[in-house]
Enzyme design. Structure first.
Site, mmCIF file in Angstrom:
data_model
loop_
_atom_site.group_PDB
_atom_site.id
_atom_site.type_symbol
_atom_site.label_atom_id
_atom_site.label_comp_id
_atom_site.label_asym_id
_atom_site.label_seq_id
_atom_site.Cartn_x
_atom_site.Cartn_y
_atom_site.Cartn_z
ATOM 1 N N ARG A 134 2.431 6.115 -3.029
ATOM 2 C CA ARG A 134 3.479 6.905 -3.699
ATOM 3 C C ARG A 134 3.154 7.065 -5.176
ATOM 4 O O ARG A 134 3.315 8.147 -5.760
ATOM 5 C CB ARG A 134 4.839 6.221 -3.511
ATOM 6 C CG ARG A 134 5.997 6.958 -4.141
ATOM 7 C CD ARG A 134 7.323 6.495 -3.543
ATOM 8 N NE ARG A 134 7.555 5.076 -3.735
ATOM 9 C CZ ARG A 134 8.195 4.561 -4.784
ATOM 10 N NH1 ARG A 134 8.654 5.360 -5.732
ATOM 11 N NH2 ARG A 134 8.387 3.265 -4.877
ATOM 12 N N ALA A 138 -7.894 4.610 9.940
ATOM 13 C CA ALA A 138 -9.189 4.825 10.597
ATOM 14 C C ALA A 138 -9.729 3.531 11.191
ATOM 15 O O ALA A 138 -10.328 3.529 12.273
ATOM 16 C CB ALA A 138 -10.192 5.405 9.603
ATOM 17 N N PHE A 139 -9.510 2.420 10.515
ATOM 18 C CA PHE A 139 -9.942 1.118 11.022
ATOM 19 C C PHE A 139 -9.190 0.765 12.299
ATOM 20 O O PHE A 139 -9.777 0.306 13.283
ATOM 21 C CB PHE A 139 -9.702 0.057 9.944
ATOM 22 C CG PHE A 139 -10.039 -1.347 10.358
ATOM 23 C CD1 PHE A 139 -11.353 -1.798 10.312
ATOM 24 C CD2 PHE A 139 -9.054 -2.213 10.793
ATOM 25 C CE1 PHE A 139 -11.670 -3.089 10.698
ATOM 26 C CE2 PHE A 139 -9.360 -3.499 11.174
ATOM 27 C CZ PHE A 139 -10.677 -3.945 11.127
ATOM 28 N N ASP A 181 -5.362 11.598 21.497
ATOM 29 C CA ASP A 181 -4.075 11.422 20.815
ATOM 30 C C ASP A 181 -4.126 12.004 19.407
ATOM 31 O O ASP A 181 -3.090 12.226 18.787
ATOM 32 C CB ASP A 181 -3.712 9.942 20.735
ATOM 33 C CG ASP A 181 -3.226 9.390 22.073
ATOM 34 O OD1 ASP A 181 -3.049 10.188 23.004
ATOM 35 O OD2 ASP A 181 -3.039 8.165 22.172
ATOM 36 N N ASP A 192 0.816 -1.212 0.000
ATOM 37 C CA ASP A 192 0.000 0.000 0.000
ATOM 38 C C ASP A 192 0.852 1.265 0.000
ATOM 39 O O ASP A 192 0.459 2.293 -0.554
ATOM 40 C CB ASP A 192 -0.950 0.002 1.200
ATOM 41 C CG ASP A 192 -2.141 -0.943 0.992
ATOM 42 O OD1 ASP A 192 -2.347 -1.372 -0.160
ATOM 43 O OD2 ASP A 192 -2.837 -1.236 1.976
ATOM 44 N N ALA A 211 -7.827 1.372 6.635
ATOM 45 C CA ALA A 211 -6.430 1.673 6.955
ATOM 46 C C ALA A 211 -6.338 2.222 8.381
ATOM 47 O O ALA A 211 -6.787 1.592 9.323
ATOM 48 C CB ALA A 211 -5.866 2.643 5.913
ATOM 49 N N ASN A 242 -6.304 8.022 1.407
ATOM 50 C CA ASN A 242 -6.777 7.262 2.564
ATOM 51 C C ASN A 242 -7.260 8.157 3.697
ATOM 52 O O ASN A 242 -8.422 8.085 4.098
ATOM 53 C CB ASN A 242 -5.674 6.346 3.092
ATOM 54 C CG ASN A 242 -5.626 5.012 2.394
ATOM 55 O OD1 ASN A 242 -6.525 4.674 1.622
ATOM 56 N ND2 ASN A 242 -4.585 4.236 2.653
ATOM 57 N N GLU A 243 -6.347 8.976 4.242
ATOM 58 C CA GLU A 243 -6.726 9.754 5.414
ATOM 59 C C GLU A 243 -5.824 10.950 5.641
ATOM 60 O O GLU A 243 -4.667 10.988 5.200
ATOM 61 C CB GLU A 243 -6.726 8.886 6.683
ATOM 62 C CG GLU A 243 -5.368 8.551 7.243
ATOM 63 C CD GLU A 243 -4.665 7.404 6.576
ATOM 64 O OE1 GLU A 243 -3.452 7.554 6.302
ATOM 65 O OE2 GLU A 243 -5.316 6.367 6.322
#
Length: 295
Positions: free
Chosen positions: A76, A189-190, A175, A71, A187, A145-146
């Protein structure tokens, strides 16, 4: 009409470079101009007919971009691919490889399908992000993704005020907070406790990380929502990160705005299958009875 492709490879693994050589040779044999990022050339030992190109315009004008690796390699490649809107194909040479469409054992058939044009293309929602401090832009980027805002000092809790669509939602001692796309729901978030969202769903996710609050559940909003994360002026500095690849320090008082990206990422689909099957395969989910087969 000439055809061209860009190969982006995880050059740190010898196995990956060997498979890149195979893909490159097959494409050259089928009349493709094959490009690779110039800094990868010395590690790949590619066949004649491969053209080194400089980042960040490596994907300009190509028909397709290949990402050979995990991933991280895919993300990239997405940085090079997104501006030119070329289809992006991931071949998983890593472990989970959630973003990849093809697996190593199918690599020969995958190249044949691409040469034949036997594939479809999905568009994946992205995120655009801006960070400002005292009226000054300090970061501007995007993510597939995030986007995460996290504490900059391990020993200190971060305080964040979260606004959704121009209205305050909650103040978190935490955090950090992850803002994710459906593609990124499997990813970071999971791992932070967020839900799995089917990639064709148009939505945005917000997931607090280790929040000290009565209301700390992840939320899912519509695709037109805007998140604003404000680092409390009296807390410690924070870190902004996009897809785990691009980072910036955020001073106390900084504001981060996250919304749907203007440009999607276009992903190759070879043999479309239900996302349920992908989840089962990637996470090794038990679909048989837990008692096992008894006779």
């Amino acid at each position: 009409m000439s055809r061209s492709a860009l190969l982006v490879t995880h050059t740190g693994r010898r196995q990956s470079t060997q498979h890149a050589q195979t893909v490159a040779q097959d494409l050259v044999d089928n009349g493709f101009e094959v490009r690779v990022v110039a800094e990868e050339v010395d590690d790949l030992e590619l066949p004649p007919g491969v053209t080194p190109v400089d980042d960040p315009a490596a994907a300009e004008g190509v028909e397709i971009v290949f990402a050979l690796g995990g991933d991280g390699t895919f993300l990239r490649a997405a940085e090079l691919d997104r501006p030119v809107k070329a289809p992006l194909l991931g071949i998983n040479l890593g472990k989970v490889g959630f973003l990849a469409e093809a697996e190593l054992q199918n690599i020969d058939r995958t190249v044949r399908d691409i040469v034949a044009g036997d594939y479809t293309v999905d568009e994946r929602l992205t995120l655009d992000v801006r960070a400002e401090y005292d009226g000054r832009l300090i970061a501007e980027s995007w993510a597939l993704n995030e986007v995460s805002v996290e504490k900059g000092q391990r020993a200190q809790m971060l305080e964040l005020l979260v606004d959704v669509d121009g209205r305050p939602l909650s103040r978190y001692g935490c955090d950090g907070v992850v803002c994710a796309t459906p593609t990124g729901s499997t990813a970071y978030a999971f791992s932070a406790g967020g839900p799995v969202v089917w990639p064709e769903v148009e939505a945005l996710l917000l997931v607090p990380i280790s929040a000290h609050a009565l209301f700390s559940k992840p939320i899912v909003t519509g695709p037109t929502s805007t998140f604003v994360l404000t680092v409390d002026p009296y807390t410690s500095f924070a870190t902004l990160c996009c897809d785990g690849r691009r980072t910036w320090d955020l001073p106390p008082g900084a504001q981060v705005t996250v919304q749907r990206g203007d440009l999607p990422v276009r992903l190759v689909r070879l043999q479309p299958r239900p996302f349920t099957d992908t989840l089962v395969a990637k996470f090794h989910l038990p679909v048989q009875g837990w008692r096992g087969n008894r006779r």
